[in-house]
Design an enzyme around this catalytic site. Sequence first.
Site, PDB file in Angstrom:
ATOM      1  N   CYS A  68       0.834  -1.198   0.000  1.00 56.57           N
ATOM      2  CA  CYS A  68       0.000   0.000   0.000  1.00 56.57           C
ATOM      3  C   CYS A  68       0.874   1.255   0.000  1.00 56.57           C
ATOM      4  CB  CYS A  68      -0.919   0.012   1.222  1.00 56.57           C
ATOM      5  SG  CYS A  68      -2.010   1.453   1.291  1.00 56.57           S
ATOM      6  N   CYS A  72       0.469   5.021   6.741  1.00 62.64           N
ATOM      7  CA  CYS A  72      -0.157   4.845   8.052  1.00 62.64           C
ATOM      8  C   CYS A  72       0.842   4.181   8.998  1.00 62.64           C
ATOM      9  CB  CYS A  72      -1.419   4.003   7.922  1.00 62.64           C
ATOM     10  SG  CYS A  72      -2.622   4.649   6.735  1.00 62.64           S
ATOM     11  N   CYS A 112     -16.382  -9.637   5.208  1.00 66.32           N
ATOM     12  CA  CYS A 112     -15.714  -8.375   4.902  1.00 66.32           C
ATOM     13  C   CYS A 112     -14.454  -8.651   4.088  1.00 66.32           C
ATOM     14  CB  CYS A 112     -15.346  -7.653   6.188  1.00 66.32           C
ATOM     15  SG  CYS A 112     -16.750  -7.391   7.301  1.00 66.32           S
ATOM     16  N   CYS A 143     -19.254  -6.561   3.023  1.00 64.66           N
ATOM     17  CA  CYS A 143     -18.551  -5.334   3.389  1.00 64.66           C
ATOM     18  C   CYS A 143     -17.201  -5.355   2.683  1.00 64.66           C
ATOM     19  CB  CYS A 143     -18.348  -5.254   4.906  1.00 64.66           C
ATOM     20  SG  CYS A 143     -17.442  -3.790   5.487  1.00 64.66           S
ATOM     21  N   CYS A 203     -19.337   1.578   7.841  1.00 69.89           N
ATOM     22  CA  CYS A 203     -18.604   0.956   8.942  1.00 69.89           C
ATOM     23  C   CYS A 203     -17.382   1.837   9.183  1.00 69.89           C
ATOM     24  CB  CYS A 203     -18.196  -0.471   8.569  1.00 69.89           C
ATOM     25  SG  CYS A 203     -17.164  -1.302   9.799  1.00 69.89           S
TER      26      CYS A 203
END
Length: 331
Positions: A68, A72, A112, A143, A203
Site C-alpha cells: 500500500c 499509516c 468483509c 462489506c 462501517c
Amino acid sequence: MSYAVDAKHDQSRKAKPVRGGWDRAEAETLYGLPFADLMFRAQSVHRDNFDPNHVETASLLSIKTGGCPEDCGYCSQSAHYDTGLKATRLMDQADVVAIAQRAKDAGASRFCMAAAWRNPKDRDLDQVCDMVSAVKGLGMETCVTLGMLTPPQAARLQKAGLDFYNHNVDTSPEFYDKIITTRTLQDRIDTLAHVRGAGIKVCCGGIIGMGEQVEDRLGMLLLLANLESHPESVPINLWNEVKGVPVNDTAERPDPIELVRLIAVARILMPKSVVRLSAGRQYMSDELQALCFLAGANSIFIGDVLLTTKNPERNRDADLLDRLGIKSRLG
C-alpha cells in the site's frame, strides 16, 4: 427472568430519535462517571436499542495484501516500512467465495473483504464487484474496504449489492497527522460521504493504543457521533503489535478499564450503531471482553486471522459466548 428484546419492543425502539451535536464536555463527563453509573447508563441505552444477549459475528479476509502506498504508521501493509510482509495480487473470485462459504458455515453472518490500496483502479473494482455479488449470493451481508472512493465507484459497489463500506477515521483530528501524512482526515470524510450518497451503510471506527491520549479517543468518538448520520457499525481496534512501523515507538496498550469506559461512551453517543470489538481481542481476557459486552459492544470478528494479525480461536469465542449466555451464529 428473560431480558431478550421481543418483536414488539424492537418495533417501538426504532421510533426513538438519535441525537447529534455532542460536545467534548459532555463526552468527558460521561467518561468520568463512577464506573457503576457509566455501565448502568450504557447498558440501559443498549437495552433500548438491541438485544443485550446477542452479538453479531463477522469474518474478514485480505483479498489483496501489502504494497500500500499510504504511510499509516501502524500498518503492516504499508510499502513505506519493512515489516516482512510480502505483497500479493488480488485474489481469484473462486477462492474468495470458497473462504466466504467456510466463514458462513463457521457462523459468520457478514463477510468483509479488504484490499491494501490507496484507491481502487476501475479494472480492479470490476473484480471486487463480482466478488461482492457472489458472496451476496451465499446469503451473507457484504462489506469491503478498498481505500478512497469516487462517487461513481461507490455507485458501482452499491449496484453490485454491497451492504457496508469500511473506512475508518483511525483517531482524533488532533492526533491524525501524528500517524498519517499521505492522506488527510478530510479525504476520509469525503469517502464516507460518497458511500452514504450511494446508499451504502457505513462501517467506521478507529484504533486505540498508538500513543494517543484519552482525549484523542473521545475526540474520535465525537467525530463519528457528530457526522450527519452515525455509522451503522463502529469498530474499535486495539493496535496490534507490528514490527518495523513507527507506532512501535509510541504504542502503549490501554488500561482495561479505560477500554471499557470508551466502549460505554461509544454506546451512549451512538445508541443505534453496532459497536464491534475488532483487532486486538487476542490481548483481552475473557473478563475484559465480558465487561465490554456489558458496556454495549455487540459485534466481533471470528476466525484465527484478521488481515495480517492474530485473532482469538473460534473455539475460545464460542466457549466465552456460551458461558455468558450470549447468542450468535457461532455453533
